[in-house]
Design a protein around this motif. Sequence first.
Motif, short mmCIF file in Angstrom:
data_model
loop_
_atom_site.label_atom_id
_atom_site.label_comp_id
_atom_site.label_asym_id
_atom_site.label_seq_id
_atom_site.Cartn_x
_atom_site.Cartn_y
_atom_site.Cartn_z
N ASN A 185 -7.99 2.52 -7.41
CA ASN A 185 -6.84 2.44 -6.49
C ASN A 185 -7.12 1.50 -5.33
O ASN A 185 -6.45 1.56 -4.30
CB ASN A 185 -6.47 3.83 -5.98
CG ASN A 185 -7.53 4.40 -5.05
OD1 ASN A 185 -8.71 4.09 -5.20
ND2 ASN A 185 -7.11 5.22 -4.11
N GLU A 186 -8.10 0.62 -5.50
CA GLU A 186 -8.43 -0.35 -4.47
C GLU A 186 -8.21 -1.77 -4.99
O GLU A 186 -8.52 -2.08 -6.14
CB GLU A 186 -9.88 -0.20 -4.02
CG GLU A 186 -10.27 -1.15 -2.91
CD GLU A 186 -11.73 -0.99 -2.49
OE1 GLU A 186 -12.05 -1.34 -1.35
OE2 GLU A 186 -12.53 -0.52 -3.32
N LYS A 216 -9.74 -2.41 -8.57
CA LYS A 216 -10.83 -1.45 -8.71
C LYS A 216 -10.27 -0.06 -8.47
O LYS A 216 -10.19 0.39 -7.33
CB LYS A 216 -11.95 -1.75 -7.71
CG LYS A 216 -12.60 -3.11 -7.88
CD LYS A 216 -13.67 -3.34 -6.82
CE LYS A 216 -14.33 -4.69 -6.97
NZ LYS A 216 -15.38 -4.93 -5.93
N ASN A 220 -8.02 -4.54 0.49
CA ASN A 220 -9.03 -5.15 1.35
C ASN A 220 -8.90 -6.67 1.26
O ASN A 220 -8.75 -7.22 0.16
CB ASN A 220 -10.44 -4.73 0.93
CG ASN A 220 -10.70 -3.26 1.23
OD1 ASN A 220 -10.25 -2.74 2.24
ND2 ASN A 220 -11.39 -2.58 0.32
N GLU A 227 0.83 -1.21 0.00
CA GLU A 227 0.00 0.00 0.00
C GLU A 227 0.86 1.25 0.00
O GLU A 227 0.56 2.23 -0.71
CB GLU A 227 -0.93 0.00 1.22
CG GLU A 227 -2.04 -1.02 1.16
CD GLU A 227 -2.94 -0.96 2.38
OE1 GLU A 227 -4.14 -1.28 2.24
OE2 GLU A 227 -2.44 -0.60 3.47
N VAL A 259 -8.88 -5.87 -3.99
CA VAL A 259 -9.61 -6.80 -3.12
C VAL A 259 -8.97 -8.19 -3.28
O VAL A 259 -8.88 -8.72 -4.38
CB VAL A 259 -11.10 -6.87 -3.50
CG1 VAL A 259 -11.83 -7.87 -2.59
CG2 VAL A 259 -11.75 -5.50 -3.38
N VAL A 281 -2.12 2.54 -2.76
CA VAL A 281 -3.40 1.87 -3.00
C VAL A 281 -3.96 1.39 -1.66
O VAL A 281 -3.26 1.39 -0.65
CB VAL A 281 -3.24 0.66 -3.95
CG1 VAL A 281 -2.82 1.12 -5.35
CG2 VAL A 281 -2.24 -0.35 -3.38
N LYS A 282 -5.22 0.97 -1.71
CA LYS A 282 -5.86 0.40 -0.53
C LYS A 282 -6.14 -1.07 -0.81
O LYS A 282 -6.74 -1.42 -1.83
CB LYS A 282 -7.18 1.14 -0.24
CG LYS A 282 -7.97 0.56 0.92
CD LYS A 282 -7.21 0.68 2.24
CE LYS A 282 -8.05 0.14 3.39
NZ LYS A 282 -7.30 0.17 4.67
#
Length: 302
Positions: free
Chosen positions: A296-297, A294, A257, A249, A299, A254-255
């Motif tokens: 800057n995310e 997705k 999850n 990150e 999963v 980015v994030k």
Amino acid sequence: MKDIKNITKWLNNEMSEEELADFQTTNDYKLYKDIVEEGSKIKLTSINEEDALKDFKARIKFKTKKKSKVISLKNNLIFKVAASFVLLFAISYFLLNNNQTTLKTNFAENKSFTLPDESIVDLNAVSTIVYEKSFLKNRTLKLQGEAYFKVKKGSSFTVKTSQGSVQVLGTKFNVKNREKAFNVFCYEGRVDVKHGTDKIILTKGEGVKLVNNNKLIKIDNTNLSEPLWLNNEIYFNEEIYAEVLDEFERQFDVKINTKNINTNVLFTGGFKKNNLETALKSITLPFNIKYQLKSNEIVLSK
């Protein structure tokens, strides 16, 4: 305000019953009783200077609006005290911030800095260094994050972190102090690493890291002349997966999850910063983890 002596005696609880009865009939008592009551509402268990100053100003402003009577600033002790507190806060804040220098980096950013003693420090992403104005007399600084130091020879040079301290005379070394990781590696000279009562001396090619039992242990030697992250390569040696994801990150801004992912497993390997998806495959394929991008995310799921 006509009788400062009686006000002082009242504040110090030194009045007799007769004196107190007389004093309670005065305008001074009514004013100071309100001020003392307002002051008692301010909680002092954990003080934040800026919040306390805002709270103090707000209460004074409220009191000023509530009172229809105009009170002379020149002749009223309470406003002199208030002004003194405001001035004290301002001076303290100014001195504190002008007595320290802060060096920092943001997400996906590395920077190189020259310290006052001409030592060089490279800061990895999302890292901060703070040192005092007296740094040349006492070569000590605080680090949060990761940094590579090339220390100019001289007096003792100390890096303090939340998990341990590092002390050298003149050498090259890397310190990583993250929430889920603490390790130090020596690339030249000698490094003294302390954590609690533990102390380990490192020489060229030796490293140390903090393990789950809160002990320092030496890690494998290497022939590298400098940290890989200086060349945009990130490497992990048996670090928990949670720290790997945190570092990802920081390096790519980015994030991430996770869904049903065990982030406490150990990971050895790394990634390069030149391509996000290629780097993502490097840290997910070893555990057969699926990913979805997705914006800057990211999963992750099994």
